[in-house]
Write an enzyme that holds these catalytic residues in place. Structure first.
Site, PDB file in Angstrom:
ATOM      1  N   TRP A  81       0.823  -1.214   0.000  1.00 54.54           N
ATOM      2  CA  TRP A  81       0.000   0.000   0.000  1.00 54.54           C
ATOM      3  C   TRP A  81       0.858   1.266   0.000  1.00 54.54           C
ATOM      4  O   TRP A  81       0.474   2.299   0.563  1.00 54.54           O
ATOM      5  CB  TRP A  81      -0.974   0.028   1.191  1.00 54.54           C
ATOM      6  CG  TRP A  81      -1.929  -1.143   1.193  1.00 54.54           C
ATOM      7  CD1 TRP A  81      -1.794  -2.292   1.878  1.00 54.54           C
ATOM      8  CD2 TRP A  81      -3.138  -1.258   0.428  1.00 54.54           C
ATOM      9  NE1 TRP A  81      -2.841  -3.144   1.612  1.00 54.54           N
ATOM     10  CE2 TRP A  81      -3.689  -2.528   0.728  1.00 54.54           C
ATOM     11  CE3 TRP A  81      -3.808  -0.415  -0.457  1.00 54.54           C
ATOM     12  CZ2 TRP A  81      -4.880  -2.973   0.158  1.00 54.54           C
ATOM     13  CZ3 TRP A  81      -5.002  -0.858  -1.011  1.00 54.54           C
ATOM     14  CH2 TRP A  81      -5.520  -2.122  -0.712  1.00 54.54           C
ATOM     15  N   ASP A 328     -34.315   3.309 -11.299  1.00 54.32           N
ATOM     16  CA  ASP A 328     -34.772   3.908 -10.048  1.00 54.32           C
ATOM     17  C   ASP A 328     -34.740   5.436 -10.120  1.00 54.32           C
ATOM     18  O   ASP A 328     -33.873   6.023 -10.761  1.00 54.32           O
ATOM     19  CB  ASP A 328     -33.863   3.436  -8.903  1.00 54.32           C
ATOM     20  CG  ASP A 328     -34.210   4.087  -7.585  1.00 54.32           C
ATOM     21  OD1 ASP A 328     -35.270   3.770  -7.034  1.00 54.32           O
ATOM     22  OD2 ASP A 328     -33.423   4.938  -7.118  1.00 54.32           O
ATOM     23  N   GLU A 382     -39.309   3.815 -12.836  1.00 56.09           N
ATOM     24  CA  GLU A 382     -39.924   4.119 -11.539  1.00 56.09           C
ATOM     25  C   GLU A 382     -40.084   5.635 -11.494  1.00 56.09           C
ATOM     26  O   GLU A 382     -39.137   6.356 -11.234  1.00 56.09           O
ATOM     27  CB  GLU A 382     -39.038   3.613 -10.396  1.00 56.09           C
ATOM     28  CG  GLU A 382     -39.695   3.690  -9.034  1.00 56.09           C
ATOM     29  CD  GLU A 382     -39.008   4.645  -8.081  1.00 56.09           C
ATOM     30  OE1 GLU A 382     -39.442   4.735  -6.918  1.00 56.09           O
ATOM     31  OE2 GLU A 382     -38.046   5.321  -8.481  1.00 56.09           O
TER      32      GLU A 382
END
Length: 667
Positions: A81, A328, A382
């Site tokens: 990392w 959605d 929707e």
């Protein structure tokens, strides 16, 4: 004149604005496809270029677009990392594309990685926007991208179901809460344990929620962070592919709940300030914040956003073989105020300048692309405002969705149950609300959805039975309250499904009147999974009324699904009597009769119907459905001439107990 306006004279005053929207959409398409030189399908191939891939020699190449970055490093479990020069990405053009090429033995399946990005005023870790797998560390809670490159990729075995004649019968589901155990369930468990239940019930499509990766489990999947990564909470990408493939083999179409209306505010896990700036994906200032959802709103006027989202549509269709999408939050996309500040009482409210032309263009192009990639794809909007043309063909002046959710119907049932005593239920009002829709748009009818099952709301069975459902849902202890609840639960579902003009939907467990609400693990409930599950054992126990409700739903779905093109059969109202509270309508050779009266039974009740010989094929009062079998379902019914208001008509005479529904077939 557009066909949209020809079909609806009320739209004629707005014909010019419809044309301007169509012209704007065509201009946006020309812009992103370089005047048509690049096909729209090719433009949406971004997922094949960006993200982490292997080249023809097996080496790795990672590409991401970060225009505001000054330097970018690849960090991960393979290099401790750490930001190292050997892992530094190179900026390859003026558009802000960065890439790094890595030897094939430097990265391995299962490795975790993120980006470390420096920008003008700071730096920070980021999960690549195009990452296709993101996992959370069980101890630290930190999310990272993960290399998913198994030695053998999953190979699909089954072709997609393509039958278009049947009505669309959708079973809406959530993978994580599909187990009876208090835990996060998985793709494999759903495939093995829940898919057979759905097939047995007779549904022909599943709509899966919460597929795109989301940091907070309790968001129900609507605060998406990684748009190309299937949620790792439920298993691996290959397990999701196998679930979809298995569903296809069972004849089920698989619809994905797609969230392109907003994104989570998280910066490390999500797209917020991805390159240090807010505006790479989202609007700046208040327009970029959704006041009701605490999320960020995409800037659909940016070509990179259109590229990202269209590529996302194609990715799920091609890589995972989804059969379509339920989009959605479409209302939130269409309006600058997300539809929160309009009453929508007249057509002028749809053309008052408060509409987002960029978002409308995106939705239209998304539908065009989806149906180019997969001609039999299903797209469902929707959308709560009632925007005209949403589910009309693009060439007719519409947006190109195949269906829109009939969101007025569950709202109507809630209002009826809450505000009107049973004696005041109007068959005329019920008929009007269930059939009040645009003739040129198909809808998905539903009595209730997942929203009504969440904490803070109530399912229909809970509104009808309240506390009695905890103590009186067994045959031995049933009460007048649970009798009422069970009877109306069946009638509401049947009248809703039988009047559909496109399809019907139920949410997982609601078909058998699942008790209680859905409450995901959170601090307020001690991080409990007790309410984030489905109690299938209740439906399996033949001593309980839940079992009988399941039986009725199964019989209803099999009946309607078995009638070819049932949703396209003309609807004819034969009888509606307000005082008697009796409603009768027909579709083809089928007659649907409802006695909503709470106490009155009618003997030899005459109803005018087409001449013929009728047989009862579904009786909501049957013992198997939690009723009392007061009707002789084997008795044939022949029409006889009867006088109504001085006019002779053919009619059948029926015995109609209170709160009972019948389906008869003309032989």
């Amino acid at each position: 004149m557009t066909k949209l306006a020809m079909n609806d004279p009320w739209l004629k005053p707005y014909e010019e604005r419809i044309h301007r929207r169509m012209q704007f959409t065509r201009a946006r398409e020309r812009s992103i496809t370089q005047g048509g030189d690049i096909p729209l399908e090719q433009f949406a191939d971004g997922y094949l270029y960006y993200g982490l891939h292997r080249d023809e020699r097996g080496s790795w190449i990672l590409r991401e677009s970060l225009p505001g970055a000054q330097s970018v490093y690849l960090i991960g479990s393979f290099n401790g990392w750490q930001t190292m020069s050997v892992w530094k990405l190179k900026r390859v053009d003026d558009y802000g594309n960065w890439e790094i090429k890595v030897a094939k033995d430097a990265l391995h399946h299962g490795d975790h990685y993120r980006l470390f990005v420096h920008w003008g005023h700071g730096c920070g870790e980021r999960i690549p926007a195009w990452a296709t797998r993101v996992v959370q560390d069980s101890e630290t809670g930190i999310f990272s991208a993960q290399i998913w490159a198994p030695e053998e990729e999953y190979k699909f075995k089954h072709t997609r179901p393509t039958c278009q004649d049947e009505p669309l019968m959708i079973y809406e589901c959530h993978i994580g809460m599909s187990s009876e155990e208090g835990k996060v369930s998985g793709y494999r468990e759903f495939q093995e344990q829940i898919l057979p239940r759905i097939v047995d019930l007779g549904y022909n499509a599943i709509q899966i929620m919460a597929i795109q990766e989301h940091p907070y489990y309790g968001s129900f999947g609507y605060h998406v962070s990684s748009f190309f990564a299937p949620s790792s909470r439920f298993g691996s990408p290959d397990e999701l592919k196998e679930l979809i493939d298995t569903a296809h083999g069972l004849g089920l179409r698989v619809i994905m709940d797609l969230v392109h209306s907003h994104a989570v505010k998280n910066e490390v896990e999500g797209l917020a300030k991805y390159d240090g700036s807010r505006t790479l994906f989202f609007h700046e200032g208040p327009r970029g914040d959704h006041p009701a959802w605490d999320s960020l709103c995409f800037d659909y006027g940016r070509n990179n956003v259109i590229h990202f989202l269209l590529s996302n549509c194609k990715y799920w269709l091609e890589v995972f073989q989804f059969d379509g999408f339920r989009f959605d939050g479409v209302s939130s996309m269409l309006y600058y105020d997300h539809g929160l500040g309009e009453a929508f009482t007249s057509y002028a409210d749809y053309f008052n300048g408060h509409q987002d032309a960029d978002a409308m263009a995106y939705l239209t192009l998304a539908n065009k692309l989806i149906h180019q990639v997969h001609p039999h794809a299903i797209t469902i909007a929707e959308e709560v405002s009632g925007m005209p043309g949403l589910a009309s063909a693009i060439e007719d002046g519409g947006f190109g969705f195949d269906y829109r959710l009939a969101m007025n119907i569950p709202d109507f049932w809630i209002k009826l149950i809450k505000e009107h005593p049973d004696e005041a239920w109007s068959p005329g009002a019920i008929w009007y609300e269930l059939t009040n829709r645009r003739e040129d748009e198909k809808t998905i009818s539903y009595a209730e959805s997942h929203d009504q099952a969440l904490v803070g709301d109530k399912t229909l069975i809970f509104r009808l039975a309240d506390a009695d459902m905890y103590w009186h849902m067994s045959h031995a202890t049933r009460s007048l309250t649970t009798d009422r609840a069970v009877a109306l639960h069946k009638m509401i579902r049947l009248v809703t499904a039988a009047t559909m003009n496109g399809g019907y939907l139920t949410f997982m467990g609601n078909e058998f009147g699942h008790p209680e609400w859905i409450d995901f693990p959170r601090e307020g409930n001690g991080w409990s999974y007790h309410y984030a599950r489905r109690q299938w054992s209740l439906a399996d126990n033949s001593e309980l009324l839940y079992h009988d409700l399941r039986n009725f739903d199964k019989a209803m779905v099999h009946l309607l699904d078995g009638i070819r093109s049932f949703n396209n059969l003309p609807l004819t109202q034969y009888w509606s009597h307000e005082d008697d509270q009796v409603l009768c309508f027909g579709r083809g050779n089928y007659i649907f009769v409802f006695n909503f009266h709470p106490t009155l039974a009618y003997t030899d009740y005459a109803i005018p119907v087409p001449e013929g010989h009728y047989s009862i094929i579904l009786d909501s009062d049957a013992k198997d459905f939690g009723g009392y079998s007061l009707i002789d379902d084997a008795q044939p019914h022949y029409t006889q001439s009867t006088t109504y208001d001085g006019e002779v008509k053919d009619a059948i005479s029926l015995y109609l107990p209170p709160r009972t529904a019948l389906v008869l077939k003309r032989n």
